[in-house]
Write a protein that holds these residues in place. Sequence first.
Motif, PDB file in Angstrom:
ATOM      1  N   UNK A 230      82.932  66.788  20.689  1.00 21.33           N
ATOM      2  CA  UNK A 230      82.229  66.314  19.502  1.00 21.33           C
ATOM      3  C   UNK A 230      82.984  66.618  18.225  1.00 21.33           C
ATOM      4  N   UNK A 231      83.551  67.829  18.148  1.00 20.81           N
ATOM      5  CA  UNK A 231      84.313  68.213  16.953  1.00 20.81           C
ATOM      6  C   UNK A 231      85.549  67.333  16.784  1.00 20.81           C
ATOM      7  N   UNK A 232      86.225  67.031  17.901  1.00 20.15           N
ATOM      8  CA  UNK A 232      87.419  66.196  17.840  1.00 20.15           C
ATOM      9  C   UNK A 232      87.057  64.782  17.391  1.00 20.15           C
ATOM     10  N   UNK A 233      86.011  64.229  17.985  1.00 19.27           N
ATOM     11  CA  UNK A 233      85.601  62.873  17.637  1.00 19.27           C
ATOM     12  C   UNK A 233      85.197  62.784  16.168  1.00 19.27           C
ATOM     13  N   UNK A 234      84.471  63.784  15.714  1.00 16.01           N
ATOM     14  CA  UNK A 234      84.027  63.817  14.320  1.00 16.01           C
ATOM     15  C   UNK A 234      85.218  63.929  13.365  1.00 16.01           C
ATOM     16  N   UNK A 235      86.202  64.733  13.728  1.00 12.09           N
ATOM     17  CA  UNK A 235      87.374  64.946  12.873  1.00 12.09           C
ATOM     18  C   UNK A 235      88.276  63.726  12.818  1.00 12.09           C
ATOM     19  N   UNK A 236      88.345  62.981  13.937  1.00 11.20           N
ATOM     20  CA  UNK A 236      89.251  61.837  13.988  1.00 11.20           C
ATOM     21  C   UNK A 236      88.653  60.581  13.351  1.00 11.20           C
ATOM     22  N   UNK A 237      87.339  60.522  13.269  1.00  8.79           N
ATOM     23  CA  UNK A 237      86.672  59.315  12.767  1.00  8.79           C
ATOM     24  C   UNK A 237      87.208  58.842  11.420  1.00  8.79           C
ATOM     25  N   UNK A 238      87.355  59.713  10.413  1.00  5.06           N
ATOM     26  CA  UNK A 238      87.859  59.234   9.121  1.00  5.06           C
ATOM     27  C   UNK A 238      89.357  58.940   9.120  1.00  5.06           C
ATOM     28  N   UNK A 239      90.078  59.407  10.147  1.00  2.00           N
ATOM     29  CA  UNK A 239      91.527  59.203  10.180  1.00  2.00           C
ATOM     30  C   UNK A 239      91.904  57.854  10.761  1.00  2.00           C
ATOM     31  N   UNK A 240      91.021  57.309  11.590  1.00  2.00           N
ATOM     32  CA  UNK A 240      91.305  56.033  12.249  1.00  2.00           C
ATOM     33  C   UNK A 240      90.316  55.016  11.721  1.00  2.00           C
ATOM     34  N   UNK A 241      90.752  54.239  10.750  1.00  2.69           N
ATOM     35  CA  UNK A 241      89.851  53.347  10.019  1.00  2.69           C
ATOM     36  C   UNK A 241      89.671  52.023  10.756  1.00  2.69           C
ATOM     37  N   UNK A 242      88.951  52.097  11.891  1.00  7.39           N
ATOM     38  CA  UNK A 242      88.650  50.900  12.664  1.00  7.39           C
ATOM     39  C   UNK A 242      87.173  50.930  13.051  1.00  7.39           C
ATOM     40  N   UNK A 243      86.643  49.737  13.346  1.00  3.35           N
ATOM     41  CA  UNK A 243      85.228  49.649  13.707  1.00  3.35           C
ATOM     42  C   UNK A 243      84.942  50.380  15.003  1.00  3.35           C
ATOM     43  N   UNK A 244      85.811  50.156  16.009  1.00  2.00           N
ATOM     44  CA  UNK A 244      85.644  50.814  17.296  1.00  2.00           C
ATOM     45  C   UNK A 244      86.703  51.898  17.455  1.00  2.00           C
ATOM     46  N   UNK A 245      86.311  53.157  17.551  1.00  2.00           N
ATOM     47  CA  UNK A 245      87.296  54.237  17.628  1.00  2.00           C
ATOM     48  C   UNK A 245      88.071  54.191  18.937  1.00  2.00           C
ATOM     49  N   UNK A 246      89.263  54.796  18.979  1.00  2.00           N
ATOM     50  CA  UNK A 246      90.048  54.809  20.211  1.00  2.00           C
ATOM     51  C   UNK A 246      89.320  55.535  21.332  1.00  2.00           C
ATOM     52  N   UNK A 247      89.663  55.175  22.550  1.00  2.00           N
ATOM     53  CA  UNK A 247      89.100  55.815  23.740  1.00  2.00           C
ATOM     54  C   UNK A 247      89.625  57.246  23.826  1.00  2.00           C
ATOM     55  N   UNK A 248      88.734  58.183  24.117  1.00  2.00           N
ATOM     56  CA  UNK A 248      89.113  59.581  24.312  1.00  2.00           C
ATOM     57  C   UNK A 248      88.975  59.908  25.797  1.00  2.00           C
ATOM     58  N   UNK A 249      90.085  60.287  26.425  1.00  6.15           N
ATOM     59  CA  UNK A 249      90.080  60.662  27.837  1.00  6.15           C
ATOM     60  C   UNK A 249      90.039  62.180  27.950  1.00  6.15           C
ATOM     61  N   UNK A 250      89.132  62.671  28.770  1.00 10.56           N
ATOM     62  CA  UNK A 250      88.939  64.110  28.921  1.00 10.56           C
ATOM     63  C   UNK A 250      89.223  64.499  30.364  1.00 10.56           C
ATOM     64  N   UNK A 251      90.278  65.295  30.580  1.00  8.96           N
ATOM     65  CA  UNK A 251      90.607  65.739  31.934  1.00  8.96           C
ATOM     66  C   UNK A 251      91.675  66.814  31.855  1.00  8.96           C
ATOM     67  N   UNK A 252      92.293  67.083  32.995  1.00  4.20           N
ATOM     68  CA  UNK A 252      93.423  68.012  33.050  1.00  4.20           C
ATOM     69  C   UNK A 252      94.559  67.274  33.735  1.00  4.20           C
ATOM     70  N   UNK A 253      95.543  66.867  32.955  1.00  4.54           N
ATOM     71  CA  UNK A 253      96.563  65.945  33.442  1.00  4.54           C
ATOM     72  C   UNK A 253      97.801  66.692  33.931  1.00  4.54           C
ATOM     73  N   UNK A 254      97.663  67.289  35.095  1.00  4.31           N
ATOM     74  CA  UNK A 254      98.806  67.848  35.812  1.00  4.31           C
ATOM     75  C   UNK A 254      98.459  67.814  37.282  1.00  4.31           C
ATOM     76  N   UNK A 255      99.399  68.066  38.193  1.00  3.68           N
ATOM     77  CA  UNK A 255      99.140  67.820  39.616  1.00  3.68           C
ATOM     78  C   UNK A 255      98.389  68.931  40.329  1.00  3.68           C
TER      79      UNK A 255
END
Length: 433
Positions: A230-255
Amino acid sequence: MKGTVLICCFLSLLILQATAEEEGEEIPSVLRDRSHIDETLRLATEEKAGDYAAALERLRKIYHTSIKPMEQAYKYNELRQHEISGAEPTTSEFTVIMHGEKIRSVEGIVMAADSSRSFSPLEKFGQNFLEKLIGIEMPHKLLERVTFVDTPGIIENRKQQERGYPFNDVCQWFIDRADLIFVVFDPTKLDVGLELEMLFRQLKGRESQIRIILNKADNLATQDLMRVYGALFWSLAPLINVTEPPRVYVSSFWPYDYAPDTSRELFKREEISLLEDLNQVIENRMENKIAFIRQHGIRVRIHGLLVDRYVQTFKEKMSFFSDPELVFKEIVDDPDKFYIFKSILAKTNVSKFDLPNRDAYRDFFGINPVTNFKPLAAQCSYMGGCLLDKIEKAITNELPALLSSINSGKQPGLSSCEATGCGEKPKNRYRKN
């Protein structure tokens, strides 16, 4: 030419070890099942390389003959210069992960010297940068279709140190050639501040290609992860001036296996979604390139029309006794007084939402005297035609036709004109008949 995925603030996504070894973290010994990667990315599927190469060559020809001439005549690239002070990198190298017959590293100076690799333009950034550029070749099926570029990460609130090369210009070079841009965050070191704002300013116009990754998500309990997300999404909202915000993927990306007592199924679904997204971009990379070149052409056309309007207004206001500097300063300081931007909207099909910032032209003409530019009416030749005619033909006819030709063998959907808004040629009442 393969697709390019730019990875900002991360090290080697989907290429094993991530950053744990460098940071001294304990590496788990259990590898998790990764069979879904090949299936999701369809690595066994053969591509029609010939069709792609032919379309790419046609796209290059349209750009070089119809768009680049106006871009150069009115110095569009100088309007795009970003006033950004670089962020302090966490890693010092730009790492290019590409296909090769065996696993080996390639020095930047070798990459730049080999014209077949398409990295020779990087020589303009100097030898200090080439020493910070490294290539890694791997015999992996995915790398036959895409090249990964890992940029140095950034850390907020660090004193900027001299790197000996133009860091932001190098980043922009890779950004301009990327089909997809991953911006990766560590939830335990979430820093969103001025430097990140500057990074997103550099990504302006590329919002549709940005994907946000919240990595190492299994390091947090579910409740803490929800708070960080939530904090990340809230912080990025004003930085990316588009109607639909970018997709946020949540995981652990290693093998390696996920940490105990974490949302394993959720993380796996998120990883599969990211891989599907990546595969879709790879499969549609030609359509994406055409769409981007068309968007770029529209911006270059608008810039040419605006510079032309400034030039015409300057000539109209000049008299024998006028001071050229004072006359043009008045025009640049208050363009609305002279209907610079309003005239473009009134006499062309340009949208008001596509107009550049007025202040940008004060800076632009501060380093490019208005007397250096010819009006559009004078930018014509008997053999080459007119710059405005060529760029409009590319935007309204040639690029949509190219898109239609490569889509003709695909499943029915929107036609190229419905998707791109081609149709009739835009009216340009600004040009004299």
